[in-house]
Enzyme design. Structure first.
Site, short mmCIF file in Angstrom:
data_model
loop_
_atom_site.label_atom_id
_atom_site.label_comp_id
_atom_site.label_asym_id
_atom_site.label_seq_id
_atom_site.Cartn_x
_atom_site.Cartn_y
_atom_site.Cartn_z
N GLY A 200 4.36 2.36 -35.76
CA GLY A 200 4.53 0.74 -35.42
C GLY A 200 3.39 -0.01 -34.69
N ARG A 201 3.01 0.97 -33.36
CA ARG A 201 2.14 0.46 -32.32
C ARG A 201 0.63 0.55 -33.03
NH1 ARG A 201 5.14 4.40 -30.91
NH2 ARG A 201 4.41 6.36 -30.34
N HIS B 262 -5.19 -14.41 -7.84
CA HIS B 262 -4.74 -15.16 -6.67
C HIS B 262 -3.05 -14.60 -6.51
CE1 HIS B 262 -8.00 -18.03 -6.23
NE2 HIS B 262 -8.17 -17.56 -7.48
N LYS C 8 19.46 1.47 -27.74
CA LYS C 8 19.69 0.91 -28.75
C LYS C 8 21.36 1.33 -29.29
CE LYS C 8 15.30 1.12 -30.98
NZ LYS C 8 14.38 1.46 -32.14
N GLU D 9 16.96 -6.91 -33.39
CA GLU D 9 16.31 -8.14 -32.62
C GLU D 9 15.82 -8.86 -33.90
OE1 GLU D 9 16.01 -5.34 -31.39
OE2 GLU D 9 15.68 -5.47 -29.15
N LYS E 165 9.17 -2.35 -39.77
CA LYS E 165 8.75 -1.27 -40.41
C LYS E 165 9.88 -0.66 -41.31
CE LYS E 165 6.81 3.46 -39.88
NZ LYS E 165 6.04 4.41 -38.95
N GLU F 281 4.52 3.81 -24.85
CA GLU F 281 5.70 4.21 -25.85
C GLU F 281 4.84 5.57 -26.49
OE1 GLU F 281 6.71 2.12 -29.62
OE2 GLU F 281 8.24 1.75 -28.41
O1 LIG Z 1 8.88 -2.46 -36.98
P1 LIG Z 1 10.40 -1.90 -36.72
O2 LIG Z 1 10.84 -1.09 -37.59
O3 LIG Z 1 11.37 -3.15 -36.50
O4 LIG Z 1 10.22 -1.63 -35.08
C1 LIG Z 1 9.92 -2.19 -34.08
C2 LIG Z 1 9.71 -1.55 -32.84
O5 LIG Z 1 10.65 -0.60 -32.46
C3 LIG Z 1 10.16 0.52 -32.16
O6 LIG Z 1 10.63 1.52 -32.95
C4 LIG Z 1 10.74 0.81 -30.73
O7 LIG Z 1 12.16 0.63 -30.55
C5 LIG Z 1 8.74 0.56 -31.90
O8 LIG Z 1 8.27 1.91 -32.04
C6 LIG Z 1 8.47 -0.18 -32.95
O9 LIG Z 1 7.10 -0.84 -33.11
#
Ligand SMILES: O=P(O)(O)OC[C@H]1O[C@](O)(CO)[C@@H](O)[C@@H]1O
Length: 546
Positions: A268-269, A385, A513, A213, A207, A354
């Site tokens: 995002g979620r 199990h 972060k 990452e 987003k 979240e």
């Molecule tokens: O789509 P982006 O901006 O890379 O964010 C990834 C995820 O990181 C978050 O902002 C949390 O760190 C989530 O809410 C989001 O889904």
């Protein structure tokens, strides 16, 4: 808004707590022959949600519905389908419902109907899928695409990854989908190891297009591709982006023409219905993606137009409020009896934790009640199990949600019968257990001595009386999965309304972060001081071992 706990209906619920707890589930079923009919809810001909094995009564349910009315739930639900400011701490609306509205619908945001924008982007996704599926979209060597790698994390990974795995039997487009999210290079490395650069397409999903990452993995993937194709000019055939941030996408080197958009009003979620779902459409075909959206839209309509008493997401949320805020049960276990839903608990963790793991209300004041539960789970029968022992006899009571499907896409009728039998059995065992008398009679029938029976019986007693819900679907289709996911989205939303919290921000993830950014520099430069003594000690140890 007056806090939940100071509402008259909530106080009345607290008054009922002892009385309700004194009645066991076994007693309830003995006394109420129509308990299943009374407490199970239907969604079309596809889904039945059985809430009968919960510690509640008609009186409790009525009070919970009153509480929902008093907390303004009706107005809040309407606001979810109109311009709103739910995410006020980020100055954003929460309009994910618009992503699954049919073409003629209207949802105005800042004076503009967003639905046509949604469908214009869907049309671009459809056209792109058509190019890839037909083989018209070719890689640097002229070969068609065979593997799609989604690089994203959180909401830009969990939803699409979960859906693609859940709908494996529908993957008939000749494409294999892979998902890379982790900062651990082991994930990217192991995915790339099995791929041919000439036939691989990367979807960089973010987003913000700033998430470390994702950008780190995307840069490494770009270098891997470049090493194989030898020229920047080929990048455009192998990299597309999904984002709200055009500037960052083009700065990364992806052409705007290869960027699929969504908007700041999609959290995002809650974003798998947007262009973030591109890997779903690629892996399953655009029509299946549309069926997923249709199922979610049907659940939206159910939320909007069904009275609270019969409204599945509302009832699920109210029940969780009863369990968490009155009965003090702060954990929820989710157990899909479907291997295909392996990633579903992880998806729900982000969705609910979240969203609702918050400590202040919408006025920024500390809350005087608990909010989001710890959500966790595993597929059945594997969980049986592993940790079900604790569910049945442990000292922590975890309300469980079992999810099952009457039909399987796989040709193993014996497996399917046994799978469903196990799910039903677990719900029975949790709710009704096994009494001391039953255990003693069984041991006697097996020929144990009186002394051995007395010694062994306490270990074998199953207390039961542990709450659980069963969600039964006819089959795991794209439409049903869409409905199921939207059901959980709305459960999360309704909880947030009653707790009077912002379910759409996530400030709690920011500090880590920022701290990591400084530590990344320190690790690169071999710095082992300037932090707390524990961090300094660990930095020194890493330096020593690196
Ligand atoms: O789509 P982006 O901006 O890379 O964010 C990834 C995820 O990181 C978050 O902002 C949390 O760190 C989530 O809410 C989001 O889904």
């Amino acid at each position: 808004m007056t806090s939940l706990v100071r509402q008259p209906a909530f106080m009345a619920l607290q008054q009922l707590k002892q009385k309700e707890q004194a009645i066991s589930l076994a007693q309830r079923f003995a006394a109420e022959s129509n308990r299943f009919e009374q407490f199970s809810l239907g969604f079309g001909e596809q889904l039945r949600v059985d809430l009968s094995r919960q510690h509640w009564s008609v009186e409790v349910r009525a009070l919970l519905c009153r509480l929902a009315h008093d907390m303004g739930l009706k107005t809040a639900i309407e606001a979810l389908f109109a311009d709103n400011r739910f995410n006020h701490t980020e100055g954003r609306a929460a309009l994910h419902a618009a992503l699954r509205m049919p073409p003629g619908a209207v949802l105005e945001h800042k004076g503009e109907n967003v639905v046509p924008k949604v469908h214009a982007e869907l049309a671009r996704i459809q056209a792109f899928c058509q190019q890839v599926h037909s083989g018209d979209w070719r890689g640097f060597s002229g070969q068609p695409i065979r593997d799609v790698v989604n690089i994203g994390i959180g909401g830009s990974d969990l939803g699409p990854a979960m859906v693609v795995e859940a709908l494996v039997p529908y993957q008939d487009q000749g494409l294999r989908a892979h998902f890379v999210s982790n900062m651990d290079g082991a994930q990217l490395g192991s995915v790339l190891a099995g791929l041919n650069p000439a036939t691989t397409l990367f979807v960089i999903s973010s987003k913000t297009f700033t998430t470390d990452e994702t950008m780190t993995n995307a840069r490494a993937a770009r270098a891997w591709l470049l090493a194989a194709c030898g020229s920047e000019q080929h990048i455009a055939r192998h990299f597309v982006a999904v984002s709200t941030n055009t500037e960052a996408v083009t700065a990364f080197g992806i052409d705007e023409a290869n960027m699929f958009r969504f908007w700041s009003w999609v959290g995002g979620r809650f974003s798998l219905w947007s262009a973030i779902g591109l890997p779903i459409a690629l892996a399953l075909g655009f029509e299946r993606f549309q069926q997923l959206l249709a199922g979610a839209h049907a659940m939206d309509e159910h939320l909007r137009h069904t009275p609270f008493e019969h409204n599945i997401p509302v009832q699920l949320a109210l029940l969780s409020i009863w369990n968490i805020n009155v009965l003090g049960l702060q954990s929820e276990g989710v157990f899909p009896y479907s291997q295909q839903l392996k990633r579903f608990p992880a998806f729900l963790q982000q969705l609910n934790m979240e969203s609702n793991g918050k400590g202040v209300n919408n006025a920024g004041q500390p809350l005087d009640h608990a909010t989001g539960p710890v959500v966790w789970g595993e597929v059945g029968t594997n969980g049986q199990h592993a940790f079900f022992q604790l569910l049945h006899q442990g000292s922590v009571v975890v309300p469980a949600e079992f999810i099952g499907f009457a039909r399987s896409a796989y040709p193993y009728p014996e497996h399917q019968r046994k799978l469903l039998a196990n799910m039903l059995a677990q719900a029975q065992a949790m709710a009704f257990g096994k009494s001391r008398e039953q255990v003693e009679a069984e041991l006697a029938a097996e020929g144990y001595s009186t002394e051995a029976i007395a010694r062994l019986a306490p270990y074998k007693v199953m207390p039961g009386n542990r709450p659980c819900t069963v969600m039964l679907c006819d089959e795991l289709s794209p439409y049903n999965l869409g409905a199921l996911i939207a059901m959980y989205e709305h459960k999360t939303f309704v909880q947030g309304v009653l707790w009077n919290i912002n379910s759409f921000d996530q400030w709690g993830v920011e500090l880590g972060k920022k701290l990591a950014a400084k530590l990344i520099d320190d690790l690169a430069n071999g710095v082992t001081d300037g932090h707390d003594s524990a961090t300094n000690g660990l930095l020194a140890q890493i330096k020593h071992w690196s």
